[in-house]
Design an enzyme around this catalytic site. Structure first.
Site, PDB file in Angstrom:
ATOM      1  N   ASP A   1      -1.403  -0.086   6.010  1.00 38.87           N
ATOM      2  CA  ASP A   1      -1.633   0.650   7.253  1.00 38.87           C
ATOM      3  C   ASP A   1      -3.098   0.650   7.663  1.00 38.87           C
ATOM      4  O   ASP A   1      -3.446   1.230   8.670  1.00 38.87           O
ATOM      5  CB  ASP A   1      -1.136   2.105   7.124  1.00 38.87           C
ATOM      6  CG  ASP A   1      -2.011   2.933   6.206  1.00 38.87           C
ATOM      7  OD1 ASP A   1      -2.288   2.469   5.076  1.00 38.87           O
ATOM      8  OD2 ASP A   1      -2.442   4.030   6.602  1.00 38.87           O
TER       9      ASP A   1
ATOM     10  N   ASP B   1       0.147   5.289   0.552  1.00 38.79           N
ATOM     11  CA  ASP B   1       0.038   6.337   1.559  1.00 38.79           C
ATOM     12  C   ASP B   1      -0.041   5.715   2.952  1.00 38.79           C
ATOM     13  O   ASP B   1      -0.815   4.794   3.184  1.00 38.79           O
ATOM     14  CB  ASP B   1      -1.206   7.198   1.278  1.00 38.79           C
ATOM     15  CG  ASP B   1      -1.092   8.554   1.931  1.00 38.79           C
ATOM     16  OD1 ASP B   1      -0.216   9.328   1.518  1.00 38.79           O
ATOM     17  OD2 ASP B   1      -1.847   8.817   2.885  1.00 38.79           O
TER      18      ASP B   1
ATOM     19  N   ASP C   1       0.881  -1.158   0.000  1.00 33.83           N
ATOM     20  CA  ASP C   1       0.000   0.000   0.000  1.00 33.83           C
ATOM     21  C   ASP C   1       0.931   1.225   0.000  1.00 33.83           C
ATOM     22  O   ASP C   1       2.097   1.115   0.404  1.00 33.83           O
ATOM     23  CB  ASP C   1      -0.858  -0.048   1.266  1.00 33.83           C
ATOM     24  CG  ASP C   1      -1.608   1.236   1.496  1.00 33.83           C
ATOM     25  OD1 ASP C   1      -2.279   1.692   0.563  1.00 33.83           O
ATOM     26  OD2 ASP C   1      -1.505   1.798   2.606  1.00 33.83           O
TER      27      ASP C   1
HETATM   28  N1  PLP Z   1      -7.874   7.904  -2.268  1.00 33.36           N
HETATM   29  C1  PLP Z   1      -7.313   9.123  -2.367  1.00 33.36           C
HETATM   30  C2  PLP Z   1      -7.972  10.163  -3.215  1.00 33.36           C
HETATM   31  C3  PLP Z   1      -6.120   9.412  -1.694  1.00 33.36           C
HETATM   32  O1  PLP Z   1      -5.555  10.635  -1.813  1.00 33.36           O
HETATM   33  C4  PLP Z   1      -5.531   8.397  -0.891  1.00 33.36           C
HETATM   34  C5  PLP Z   1      -4.281   8.662  -0.167  1.00 33.36           C
HETATM   35  O2  PLP Z   1      -3.616   9.672  -0.346  1.00 33.36           O
HETATM   36  C6  PLP Z   1      -6.144   7.141  -0.820  1.00 33.36           C
HETATM   37  C7  PLP Z   1      -7.307   6.935  -1.516  1.00 33.36           C
HETATM   38  C8  PLP Z   1      -5.566   5.997  -0.037  1.00 33.36           C
HETATM   39  O3  PLP Z   1      -4.475   5.488  -0.740  1.00 33.36           O
HETATM   40  P1  PLP Z   1      -3.682   4.164  -0.279  1.00 33.36           P
HETATM   41  O4  PLP Z   1      -4.526   2.976  -0.672  1.00 33.36           O
HETATM   42  O5  PLP Z   1      -2.376   4.260  -1.022  1.00 33.36           O
HETATM   43  O6  PLP Z   1      -3.504   4.300   1.198  1.00 33.36           O
HETATM   44 CA    CA Z   2      -2.758   3.517   3.067  1.00 31.32          CA
END
Ligand code: PLP
Ligand code: CA
Length: 309
Positions: free
Chosen positions: A248, A29, A27
């Site tokens: 996370d 973020d 993953d």
């Molecule tokens: N959707 C959007 C628009 C985001 O900006 C983010 C994180 O910045 C996410 C979903 C979650 O992303 P991830 O699956 O990488 O945690």
């Molecule tokens: Ca994430």
């Protein structure tokens, strides 16, 4: 699911778990970075994993970047070089889903970002960005009057900073015109956390709005749905027993990993906490048991000692 332990991944156990894996799905973020800053030690840990021959793939629910944009961000933040085919964002995977599910020549009405449009273009899916011409005007009397494009056979909802009542009206009209019109959402994340405990509404809020109006449930491309993992497994030779999902969030990353038979690793640099894990472990509800990861680390930088030879 036989009581997952959620043990801290360290020492000999960490070496054994990493030795037993040939693929890691990350993953993004909250695991690799927060916003525009790499998490401390994350680029070094991934550099080590890549140098030891592991396949690294990136699995993100964020529909507001293309595959190519992710490879550029990884490079900019000092991660080992990634090719676009290693990146599975919900925009790319939504375009792939529509290419499989839509008949030739059928189009999608899209609530989303320029990145979502770009992935649809790359997949050869005709689509209507909701430009002003495709939307009804500002007065209530206009809302049922804007022209409908005959080729539309799907409504796709992703992260859309310019979501509006007019777009919601138009989406509903397409869904009512044709009971076979597909309704697809990139993901259901309810909130995107910001520093300091604040948050902004996530794509889940927008998907829910369209589902509520249409009185039907969307097909969801992103985590925890296994479709996004099936995309990875269709492009690479993946053995779930030799694959680790690192995330996370318990309700997206960890649930998907457990559902797909992967080893799951929670990192505490993002949304979910060890207290939440302990709450799920103490419950005897099977749905909550499937939110418990096999292992946790404070940060993926903690994998570094296990990667030194
Ligand atoms: N959707 C959007 C628009 C985001 O900006 C983010 C994180 O910045 C996410 C979903 C979650 O992303 P991830 O699956 O990488 O945690
Ligand atoms: Ca994430």
């Amino acid at each position: 699911t036989g009581g997952r332990r959620c043990r801290r991944l360290e020492g000999d156990a960490a070496r054994a778990v990493l030795r037993g894996a040939d693929t890691l799905l990350f993953d993004c973020d909250g695991v690799l970075w927060r916003g525009e800053a790499a998490l401390s030690g994350a680029p070094a840990a991934l550099g080590r994993l890549a140098a030891s021959g592991k396949r690294l793939c990136y699995v993100t629910n964020n529909s507001s970047r293309t595959r190519v944009a992710y490879t550029e961000k990884l490079r900019r933040l000092g991660f080992p070089p990634a090719e676009p085919r290693h990146v599975f964002g919900s925009a790319f995977c939504a375009a792939r889903y529509l290419r499989q599910a839509l008949p030739d020549g059928a189009a999608a009405f899209v609530l989303g970002s320029p990145a979502l449009s770009a992935e649809l273009d790359a997949a050869g899916i005709p689509h209507l960005g909701p430009g002003p011409a495709a939307l009804p005007g500002p007065a209530p009397a206009d809302w049922a009057q804007a022209p409908l494009e005959p080729a539309v056979r799907a409504v796709l909802v992703g992260f859309d900073e310019h979501f509006s009542y007019a777009k919601l009206c138009q989406a509903l009209r397409y869904l009512l015109r044709d009971p076979g019109c597909l309704l697809v959402g990139t993901n259901r994340d309810n909130r995107l956390p910001l520093e300091g405990g604040s948050a902004i509404p996530g794509t889940g809020c927008l998907v829910k709005a369209v589902e509520t109006a249409a009185e039907r449930e969307a097909f969801i491309v992103g985590k925890p749905n296994r479709y996004i993992f099936d995309c990875v497994a269709s492009e690479f030779d993946i053995d779930p027993a030799r694959t680790i999902m690192v995330g996370d969030r318990l309700d997206t990353d960890i649930l998907m990993g457990n559902t797909c038979g992967l080893t799951t690793l929670l990192t505490l640099t993002g949304v979910s906490t060890l207290e939440e894990v302990r709450g799920h472990q103490e419950s005897d509800c099977p749905a909550r048991q499937s939110l418990v990861p096999d292992y946790y680390v404070d940060s993926i930088a903690d994998l570094l000692p296990a990667l030194e030879d």
